[in-house]
Design a protein around this motif. Structure first.
Motif, PDB file in Angstrom:
ATOM      1  N   ARG A   1      17.051  -7.282  32.713  1.00 58.31           N
ATOM      2  CA  ARG A   1      18.201  -6.453  33.074  1.00 58.31           C
ATOM      3  C   ARG A   1      17.984  -5.504  34.230  1.00 58.31           C
ATOM      4  O   ARG A   1      18.892  -5.270  35.014  1.00 58.31           O
ATOM      5  CB  ARG A   1      18.606  -5.621  31.864  1.00 58.31           C
TER       6      ARG A   1
ATOM      7  N   GLU B   1      15.364  -7.959  16.285  1.00 61.19           N
ATOM      8  CA  GLU B   1      16.522  -7.778  15.387  1.00 61.19           C
ATOM      9  C   GLU B   1      16.566  -8.809  14.267  1.00 61.19           C
ATOM     10  O   GLU B   1      17.280  -8.632  13.279  1.00 61.19           O
ATOM     11  CB  GLU B   1      17.822  -7.834  16.203  1.00 61.19           C
TER      12      GLU B   1
ATOM     13  N   SER C   1      20.736  -0.387  24.160  1.00 62.94           N
ATOM     14  CA  SER C   1      21.529   0.029  25.317  1.00 62.94           C
ATOM     15  C   SER C   1      22.971   0.195  24.854  1.00 62.94           C
ATOM     16  O   SER C   1      23.414   1.288  24.504  1.00 62.94           O
ATOM     17  CB  SER C   1      21.372  -1.016  26.417  1.00 62.94           C
ATOM     18  N   SER C   2      23.731  -0.893  24.779  1.00 56.96           N
ATOM     19  CA  SER C   2      25.119  -0.789  24.309  1.00 56.96           C
ATOM     20  C   SER C   2      25.190  -0.729  22.786  1.00 56.96           C
ATOM     21  O   SER C   2      26.191  -0.297  22.224  1.00 56.96           O
ATOM     22  CB  SER C   2      25.912  -2.004  24.797  1.00 56.96           C
ATOM     23  N   GLY C   3      24.146  -1.197  22.106  1.00 54.06           N
ATOM     24  CA  GLY C   3      24.164  -1.286  20.645  1.00 54.06           C
ATOM     25  C   GLY C   3      24.712  -2.618  20.142  1.00 54.06           C
ATOM     26  O   GLY C   3      24.736  -2.864  18.928  1.00 54.06           O
TER      27      GLY C   3
ATOM     28  N   THR D   1      23.548  -5.697  20.317  1.00 53.85           N
ATOM     29  CA  THR D   1      22.579  -6.586  19.642  1.00 53.85           C
ATOM     30  C   THR D   1      22.343  -6.127  18.202  1.00 53.85           C
ATOM     31  O   THR D   1      22.290  -6.940  17.275  1.00 53.85           O
ATOM     32  CB  THR D   1      21.236  -6.628  20.417  1.00 53.85           C
TER      33      THR D   1
HETATM   34  C1  PRP Z   1      16.882  -5.766  24.934  1.00 58.87           C
HETATM   35  C2  PRP Z   1      16.410  -5.171  23.635  1.00 58.87           C
HETATM   36  C3  PRP Z   1      17.518  -5.475  22.676  1.00 58.87           C
HETATM   37  C4  PRP Z   1      18.743  -5.485  23.572  1.00 58.87           C
HETATM   38  C5  PRP Z   1      19.520  -4.200  23.403  1.00 58.87           C
HETATM   39  O1  PRP Z   1      16.563  -7.102  24.985  1.00 58.87           O
HETATM   40  O2  PRP Z   1      15.157  -5.709  23.242  1.00 58.87           O
HETATM   41  O3  PRP Z   1      17.348  -6.722  22.049  1.00 58.87           O
HETATM   42  O4  PRP Z   1      18.293  -5.584  24.919  1.00 58.87           O
HETATM   43  O5  PRP Z   1      20.649  -4.154  24.252  1.00 58.87           O
HETATM   44  P1  PRP Z   1      22.103  -3.819  23.677  1.00 58.87           P
HETATM   45  O6  PRP Z   1      21.965  -2.577  22.862  1.00 58.87           O
HETATM   46  O7  PRP Z   1      22.949  -3.616  24.903  1.00 58.87           O
HETATM   47  O8  PRP Z   1      22.555  -4.990  22.878  1.00 58.87           O
HETATM   48  P2  PRP Z   1      16.779  -7.999  26.283  1.00 58.87           P
HETATM   49  O9  PRP Z   1      18.087  -8.664  26.224  1.00 58.87           O
HETATM   50  O10 PRP Z   1      16.533  -7.172  27.507  1.00 58.87           O
HETATM   51  O11 PRP Z   1      15.673  -9.105  26.123  1.00 58.87           O
HETATM   52  P3  PRP Z   1      14.255  -9.108  25.381  1.00 58.87           P
HETATM   53  O12 PRP Z   1      14.537  -9.431  23.951  1.00 58.87           O
HETATM   54  O13 PRP Z   1      13.498 -10.179  26.101  1.00 58.87           O
HETATM   55  O14 PRP Z   1      13.632  -7.763  25.544  1.00 58.87           O
END
Ligand code: PRP
Length: 220
Positions: free
Chosen positions: A13, A150, A166-168, A170
């Motif tokens: 990201r 998760e 970040s946004s929550g 996931t």
């Molecule tokens: C990151 C982090 C969470 C997600 C959170 O993973 O590990 O899984 O982003 O973002 P959100 O709150 O906006 O949903 P990323 O997609 O960067 O990939 P990674 O699992 O390879 O770290």
């Protein structure tokens, strides 16, 4: 002529936000960098004295700490997890904002943390997780994962996770709720300390260019 400076950039990201800032600081990667099918890992730039490598965020810190790359961009989460003395982090780039948080399945929040002496946590951040729980008198047993943390609660690997939020979205998609924020995270410009002294004529102006680019962003 000395070898070009190697600039380590994280995949994922931060990359989309980092590219405009790099451009403002005067560095533009060659066209192949934007080709998603390319298997190349090292790229030339518009500047003959700067090349770019694209690696995982945790590896950006490793390359820069060992001086294999002289400069890079990485999240403050990674810097705090490793605490490398060889890395100097002179500029907060005011991008890649998110937080490192504890999350757990909805309903688990009823458990009384004060009564706990031990927790099992799935995370990519064992050092920061243990430190966070130690400060609360709780021993954390960390199960190290490199992604998709998760999944751990629903599959019985651990009840809690520590991960970036970040946004929550996931967490929500996986039935989890954020219960505690461990730290606020943003991307930092990092430099290998020894290289900063040895190659100051190249690195000092580059760091200043990033400072100006971030300042310009504030003013915009
Ligand atoms: C990151 C982090 C969470 C997600 C959170 O993973 O590990 O899984 O982003 O973002 P959100 O709150 O906006 O949903 P990323 O997609 O960067 O990939 P990674 O699992 O390879 O770290």
């Amino acid at each position: 002529m000395t070898r070009p400076l190697t600039f380590a950039i994280p995949k994922g990201r931060i990359l989309d936000e980092a590219l405009p800032l790099l451009a403002q600081a005067g560095i533009e990667p060659e066209a192949e960098f934007h080709d998603k099918k390319s298997r190349a890992l090292r790229f030339a730039t518009n500047r003959p004295d700067v090349s770019i490598i694209r690696v995982r965020a945790f590896d950006v810190a490793t390359f820069v700490a060992h001086g294999a790359a002289q400069i890079g961009i990485v999240g403050s989460d990674v810097l705090e997890e490793f605490d490398y003395s060889e890395i100097y982090a002179p500029v907060d780039l005011d991008m890649g904002h998110c937080r490192l948080s504890v999350a757990e399945p909805e309903g688990l929040a009823d458990e009384d943390e004060a009564a706990m002496s031990h927790v099992r946590v799935a995370t990519k951040y064992p050092y920061l997780t243990r430190k966070y729980y130690e400060a609360r008198g709780i021993q954390a047993e960390c199960v190290k994962l490199n992604g998709a943390m998760e999944l751990a609660p629903s599959l019985g690997l651990s009840r809690r996770i520590v991960d970036l939020v970040s946004s929550g979205a996931t967490l929500k998609a996986n039935g989890l709720v954020e219960t505690n924020v461990i730290m606020a995270v943003s991307a930092r410009l990092i430099v290998n300390r020894a290289a900063y002294k040895m190659r100051s004529a190249e690195l000092v102006p580059l760091v200043e260019a990033f400072r100006r680019a971030v300042g310009g962003k504030d003013a915009a």
